[in-house]
Write a protein that holds these residues in place. Structure first.
Motif, PDB file in Angstrom:
ATOM      1  N   GLN A 165      42.886  12.912  34.951  1.00  0.00           N
ATOM      2  CA  GLN A 165      41.694  13.391  34.245  1.00  0.00           C
ATOM      3  C   GLN A 165      40.582  13.691  35.222  1.00  0.00           C
ATOM      4  O   GLN A 165      39.942  14.745  35.160  1.00  0.00           O
ATOM      5  CB  GLN A 165      41.181  12.324  33.273  1.00  0.00           C
TER       6      GLN A 165
ATOM      7  N   ALA B  42      41.369  16.788  37.385  1.00  0.00           N
ATOM      8  CA  ALA B  42      41.170  18.043  36.653  1.00  0.00           C
ATOM      9  C   ALA B  42      39.682  18.324  36.485  1.00  0.00           C
ATOM     10  O   ALA B  42      39.223  19.452  36.673  1.00  0.00           O
ATOM     11  CB  ALA B  42      41.864  17.977  35.291  1.00  0.00           C
ATOM     12  N   SER B  43      38.906  17.272  36.133  1.00  0.00           N
ATOM     13  CA  SER B  43      37.469  17.457  35.911  1.00  0.00           C
ATOM     14  C   SER B  43      36.767  17.906  37.179  1.00  0.00           C
ATOM     15  O   SER B  43      35.955  18.831  37.165  1.00  0.00           O
ATOM     16  CB  SER B  43      36.844  16.150  35.421  1.00  0.00           C
TER      17      SER B  43
ATOM     18  N   LEU C  28      37.565  21.478  38.135  1.00  0.00           N
ATOM     19  CA  LEU C  28      36.865  22.442  37.290  1.00  0.00           C
ATOM     20  C   LEU C  28      35.423  22.591  37.758  1.00  0.00           C
ATOM     21  O   LEU C  28      34.892  23.696  37.859  1.00  0.00           O
ATOM     22  CB  LEU C  28      36.913  21.988  35.827  1.00  0.00           C
TER      23      LEU C  28
ATOM     24  N   VAL D 105      44.016  22.806  37.900  1.00  0.00           N
ATOM     25  CA  VAL D 105      43.390  22.344  36.653  1.00  0.00           C
ATOM     26  C   VAL D 105      44.409  22.431  35.513  1.00  0.00           C
ATOM     27  O   VAL D 105      44.598  21.485  34.737  1.00  0.00           O
ATOM     28  CB  VAL D 105      42.135  23.180  36.305  1.00  0.00           C
ATOM     29  N   ILE D 106      45.088  23.565  35.439  1.00  0.00           N
ATOM     30  CA  ILE D 106      46.037  23.768  34.344  1.00  0.00           C
ATOM     31  C   ILE D 106      47.178  22.757  34.423  1.00  0.00           C
ATOM     32  O   ILE D 106      47.533  22.114  33.432  1.00  0.00           O
ATOM     33  CB  ILE D 106      46.607  25.203  34.388  1.00  0.00           C
TER      34      ILE D 106
ATOM     35  N   GLY E 253      46.281  19.216  33.718  1.00  0.00           N
ATOM     36  CA  GLY E 253      46.074  19.017  32.283  1.00  0.00           C
ATOM     37  C   GLY E 253      47.373  18.933  31.506  1.00  0.00           C
ATOM     38  O   GLY E 253      47.441  18.275  30.461  1.00  0.00           O
TER      39      GLY E 253
ATOM     40  N   ILE F  36      47.978  16.640  28.152  1.00  0.00           N
ATOM     41  CA  ILE F  36      48.119  17.215  26.810  1.00  0.00           C
ATOM     42  C   ILE F  36      49.456  16.819  26.206  1.00  0.00           C
ATOM     43  O   ILE F  36      49.554  16.459  25.036  1.00  0.00           O
ATOM     44  CB  ILE F  36      48.038  18.748  26.874  1.00  0.00           C
TER      45      ILE F  36
ATOM     46  N   ARG G 271      49.699  13.260  24.754  1.00  0.00           N
ATOM     47  CA  ARG G 271      49.085  12.981  23.454  1.00  0.00           C
ATOM     48  C   ARG G 271      49.567  13.957  22.388  1.00  0.00           C
ATOM     49  O   ARG G 271      48.897  14.162  21.386  1.00  0.00           O
ATOM     50  CB  ARG G 271      47.564  12.990  23.561  1.00  0.00           C
TER      51      ARG G 271
ATOM     52  N   PRO H  33      38.069  29.364  31.831  1.00  0.00           N
ATOM     53  CA  PRO H  33      37.509  28.000  31.907  1.00  0.00           C
ATOM     54  C   PRO H  33      35.993  27.982  32.076  1.00  0.00           C
ATOM     55  O   PRO H  33      35.334  27.051  31.600  1.00  0.00           O
ATOM     56  CB  PRO H  33      38.209  27.390  33.123  1.00  0.00           C
ATOM     57  N   MET H  34      35.429  29.010  32.735  1.00  0.00           N
ATOM     58  CA  MET H  34      33.970  29.015  32.932  1.00  0.00           C
ATOM     59  C   MET H  34      33.242  29.158  31.590  1.00  0.00           C
ATOM     60  O   MET H  34      32.257  28.468  31.331  1.00  0.00           O
ATOM     61  CB  MET H  34      33.571  30.161  33.871  1.00  0.00           C
TER      62      MET H  34
ATOM     63  N   LEU I 141      33.632  25.895  29.686  1.00  0.00           N
ATOM     64  CA  LEU I 141      32.721  24.875  30.219  1.00  0.00           C
ATOM     65  C   LEU I 141      31.293  25.134  29.755  1.00  0.00           C
ATOM     66  O   LEU I 141      30.585  24.226  29.303  1.00  0.00           O
ATOM     67  CB  LEU I 141      32.810  24.871  31.747  1.00  0.00           C
TER      68      LEU I 141
ATOM     69  N   PHE J  87      28.814  13.913  30.847  1.00  0.00           N
ATOM     70  CA  PHE J  87      29.155  15.002  31.750  1.00  0.00           C
ATOM     71  C   PHE J  87      30.642  14.971  32.087  1.00  0.00           C
ATOM     72  O   PHE J  87      31.334  15.982  32.042  1.00  0.00           O
ATOM     73  CB  PHE J  87      28.309  14.906  33.027  1.00  0.00           C
ATOM     74  N   LEU J  88      31.143  13.772  32.396  1.00  0.00           N
ATOM     75  CA  LEU J  88      32.575  13.648  32.692  1.00  0.00           C
ATOM     76  C   LEU J  88      33.410  14.029  31.475  1.00  0.00           C
ATOM     77  O   LEU J  88      34.438  14.688  31.591  1.00  0.00           O
ATOM     78  CB  LEU J  88      32.903  12.214  33.135  1.00  0.00           C
TER      79      LEU J  88
ATOM     80  N   LEU K  31      33.444  17.801  31.203  1.00  0.00           N
ATOM     81  CA  LEU K  31      34.324  18.393  32.209  1.00  0.00           C
ATOM     82  C   LEU K  31      35.776  18.203  31.818  1.00  0.00           C
ATOM     83  O   LEU K  31      36.585  19.126  31.867  1.00  0.00           O
ATOM     84  CB  LEU K  31      34.077  17.746  33.577  1.00  0.00           C
ATOM     85  N   TYR K  32      36.105  16.973  31.396  1.00  0.00           N
ATOM     86  CA  TYR K  32      37.505  16.729  31.074  1.00  0.00           C
ATOM     87  C   TYR K  32      37.935  17.508  29.835  1.00  0.00           C
ATOM     88  O   TYR K  32      39.013  18.114  29.826  1.00  0.00           O
ATOM     89  CB  TYR K  32      37.768  15.231  30.880  1.00  0.00           C
ATOM     90  N   GLU K  33      37.089  17.511  28.798  1.00  0.00           N
ATOM     91  CA  GLU K  33      37.450  18.270  27.603  1.00  0.00           C
ATOM     92  C   GLU K  33      37.661  19.741  27.931  1.00  0.00           C
ATOM     93  O   GLU K  33      38.572  20.387  27.428  1.00  0.00           O
ATOM     94  CB  GLU K  33      36.370  18.112  26.520  1.00  0.00           C
ATOM     95  N   SER K  34      36.793  20.276  28.799  1.00  0.00           N
ATOM     96  CA  SER K  34      36.922  21.687  29.181  1.00  0.00           C
ATOM     97  C   SER K  34      38.221  21.912  29.947  1.00  0.00           C
ATOM     98  O   SER K  34      38.912  22.916  29.725  1.00  0.00           O
ATOM     99  CB  SER K  34      35.734  22.119  30.040  1.00  0.00           C
ATOM    100  N   ALA K  35      38.550  20.985  30.848  1.00  0.00           N
ATOM    101  CA  ALA K  35      39.787  21.139  31.620  1.00  0.00           C
ATOM    102  C   ALA K  35      41.000  21.070  30.685  1.00  0.00           C
ATOM    103  O   ALA K  35      41.934  21.861  30.801  1.00  0.00           O
ATOM    104  CB  ALA K  35      39.881  20.056  32.698  1.00  0.00           C
ATOM    105  N   ALA K  36      40.956  20.124  29.734  1.00  0.00           N
ATOM    106  CA  ALA K  36      42.089  19.982  28.814  1.00  0.00           C
ATOM    107  C   ALA K  36      42.228  21.230  27.948  1.00  0.00           C
ATOM    108  O   ALA K  36      43.338  21.746  27.745  1.00  0.00           O
ATOM    109  CB  ALA K  36      41.904  18.741  27.942  1.00  0.00           C
TER     110      ALA K  36
ATOM    111  N   ALA L 277      43.770  23.962  29.996  1.00  0.00           N
ATOM    112  CA  ALA L 277      45.214  23.801  30.154  1.00  0.00           C
ATOM    113  C   ALA L 277      45.939  24.204  28.868  1.00  0.00           C
ATOM    114  O   ALA L 277      46.946  24.908  28.894  1.00  0.00           O
ATOM    115  CB  ALA L 277      45.536  22.351  30.525  1.00  0.00           C
ATOM    116  N   MET L 278      45.388  23.781  27.730  1.00  0.00           N
ATOM    117  CA  MET L 278      46.014  24.083  26.440  1.00  0.00           C
ATOM    118  C   MET L 278      46.084  25.594  26.213  1.00  0.00           C
ATOM    119  O   MET L 278      47.115  26.124  25.800  1.00  0.00           O
ATOM    120  CB  MET L 278      45.183  23.435  25.345  1.00  0.00           C
TER     121      MET L 278
END
Lengths: 174, 432
Positions: free
Chosen positions: A18, A21-22, A25, A60-61, A64, A68, A71, B64-65, B68, B269-270, B273-278, B281-282
């Protein structure tokens, strides 16, 4: 099988991914902003921004991907979910997890081949001459981890749950 | 053609059976490719190439930008000021809080490229207010779910970016084309609120009137939103920076604004960032699956056959467009928005192009149809977003509340199809 034994390292490595990846990004954003600024204000763009962005995007991809997958977070259409009995639901979870696992394993295998090819040719990026094969090996490894996690999900579907839940439940006690 | 249709059928069946969309598309694409060439090695090579190249495509780093940027502005609290400004002008009218919601959604869409994020963010601000004034929950939820759909039409828009990449159209021109249809959407949604309260005034009682001085102050309060919008879109339109660079600058600007407003903690903030990265990826997993499928569909020659078939019918091309719209509306009932676009656009755009239509215009049409799909039962994602934010409101209630908005969306779609100038005027103004 005792899920508790594995839950702590699993949770920690998940958290590590995590953060990776963060941070990547954030670096992507920062690099593009600095590059744009340098080009517009000082006419001195960062020549390697392009290739670094590409590498970071890839990572990043693929960082992740296991998160993903663990979960069961891939986008699904849950139209018939409500119609299924618990047993059927769990059985279909099992089959789907296995399908996903095999698909990801094939992907990992193909990326591994690609990495080998790149290593053989000595492919590098054009500006910084970064060797490309290690990046691709990492992609392959992360895809393989995702495949294993989906397999773990399949096993846990028999018990009713997901790998992520198991990791969290297990660590809650320790 | 038959092969392609069977493949589409199998893929949709797999999706219904809850196979993740990306994997359903990827698997059918892979096996279809291998079947046509009678060569598994070639299909494996294709999958390898698509995965590697999509994952490391510089042009896609814009996605991603914008994600974010959207997530940063979502937690920045700027949605509150937007709502306050809209409320100060509209709140005292009948249904005024719902109208304010719609206008604020439109404003938020100008700094956020995602419909789901827009709906989720605005619901946190607008819902408590509407509850306080005793709004009918179905009108309240309906206005948020519908207003939120504007996120992907009013630039910036993640979906328009992906459409632009798929069809090789200018992203800046697509963004310009989305503005007027987006404004039309806001106006029509306001009319839908008006209609609802005309039929049942108790559904949306008026709020308090705001004096002019306060209005001015509230309007000045949205400077952050305006600044971000002008920064990103201005840089794109003047050609000062590429869309990708502008997106990164927009994300950075959103970060700075959040820091200035002290709305950002290390923790949040973390999380952002993590939600955006996930999410990134999705989206890319879906993108890769869809491109594998598209490679197979291209091998079948379906797009060319569809085009020559449509031309052989010798009917007015507009009927073909109407038919496509129908296909979209049906698919939109069951498919998630990004997958729908990734699946259909590669097949349809050569046809639309062959009929002599403008692909920028078609892009706007596709996005508006996608907006409609976001609030169409049974799989209206915006409705589910609202449900997850406010579990106490039933899905049925929200879908009921969405109905008038859905109806004006159909009117808007018809206007966009029949009056291409609405979409094309601004891009032509900017780019000749």
């Amino acid at each position: 099988m005792n899920p508790n034994r594995w839950s702590r390292p699993a949770l920690l490595s998940g958290r590590l991914l995590q953060y990776i990846a963060s941070i990547l990004l954030f670096c992507m954003m920062a690099l593009t902003v600095v590059d744009t600024f340098m080009r517009k204000v000082f006419s001195a763009p960062i020549a390697s921004a392009f290739e670094l962005t590409e590498i970071m995007l890839t990572l990043v991809i693929f960082a992740g991907l296991p998160l993903i997958t663990a979960r069961r977070g891939h986008v699904q259409v849950e139209l018939i979910e409500g119609l299924l009995s618990r047993v059927v639901r769990r059985a279909s979870d099992l089959v789907i997890d296995l399908v996903v696992s095999v698909a990801l394993a094939v992907l990992a295998w193909q990326l591994w081949l690609k990495a080998g090819e790149q290593a053989g040719y000595g492919d590098t990026t054009s500006v910084l001459q970064i060797a490309l094969s290690p990046v691709t090996y990492v992609m392959a490894a992360l895809a393989a981890v995702a495949a294993l996690l989906s397999l773990a999900n399949a096993i846990l579907a028999l018990l009713g749950g997901s790998a992520e839940q198991a990791a969290q439940m297990g660590s809650g006690g320790t | 053609m038959i092969t392609a249709l069977i493949a589409f059928g199998i893929m949709l069946a797999l999706i219904f059976l809850r196979v993740p969309i990306a994997f359903a598309m990827g698997l059918v694409g892979f096996f279809g490719f291998a079947y046509i060439l009678d060569n598994f090695g070639a299909a494996l090579g294709m999958v390898r190439a698509v995965t590697y190249e999509t994952g490391s495509d510089y042009n896609l780093s814009i996605v991603p930008m914008f994600i974010l940027m959207g997530n940063l502005v979502s937690q920045s609290g700027m949605s509150r000021e937007l709502y306050r400004a809209a409320y100060s002008f509209l709140g005292h009218r009948s249904g005024g809080l719902a109208m304010s919601t719609v206008v604020a959604c439109g404003g938020f869409s100008a700094i956020c490229g995602s419909s789901l994020a827009t709906a989720a963010t605005m619901s946190k601000v607008a819902m408590p207010e509407m509850k306080k004034y005793g709004y009918d929950p179905s009108l309240a939820a309906g206005s948020i779910a519908a207003g939120g759909t504007l996120g992907i039409l009013i630039p910036p828009s993640v979906i328009l970016v992906i459409y632009g990449i798929l069809t090789e159209q200018n992203i800046a021109a697509l963004f310009a084309a989305g503005i007027l249809p987006g404004v039309l959407g806001v106006l029509l949604y306001m009319a839908a609120v008006r209609f609802t309260t005309w039929r049942n005034p108790a559904a949306g009682p008026p709020g308090e009137k705001t004096p002019w001085g306060e209005r001015g102050k509230a309007l000045l309060g949205v400077w952050g939103v305006l600044l971000l919008f002008v920064l990103v879109l201005g840089a794109i339109y003047t050609g000062y920076a590429t869309p990708t660079e502008s997106a990164a600058v927009g994300a950075f600007g959103a970060l700075v604004l959040s820091l200035l407003r002290r709305s950002l903690t290390w923790r949040s903030f973390l999380d952002v960032l993590y939600e955006s990265a996930a999410t990134t990826a999705m989206l890319f997993v879906i993108l890769i699956g869809a491109l594998i499928f598209a490679n197979f569909i291209n091998m079948t020659g379906m797009a060319q056959q569809l085009t020559s078939f449509a031309l052989s019918l010798e009917m007015a091309p507009i009927f073909v467009i109407f038919f496509l719209v129908l296909v979209y509306l049906v698919l939109g009932c069951v498919l998630e928005s990004l997958s729908m676009i990734l699946l259909t656009v590669p097949v349809f755009y050569p046809l639309v192009d062959g009929l002599g239509y403008d692909l920028i215009w078609f892009g706007i049409m596709v996005v508006v149809v996608t907006e409609i799909s976001l609030i169409t039962p049974p799989v209206g994602l915006n409705v589910f977003v609202l449900r997850s934010v406010m579990p106490e409101i039933g899905t049925g209630t929200i879908f009921r509340g969405v109905t008038p908005f859905w109806a004006v969306d159909i009117i808007r779609l018809a206007i966009i199809i029949l009056v291409p100038g609405l979409s094309l005027w601004l891009p032509q103004l900017f780019y000749g």
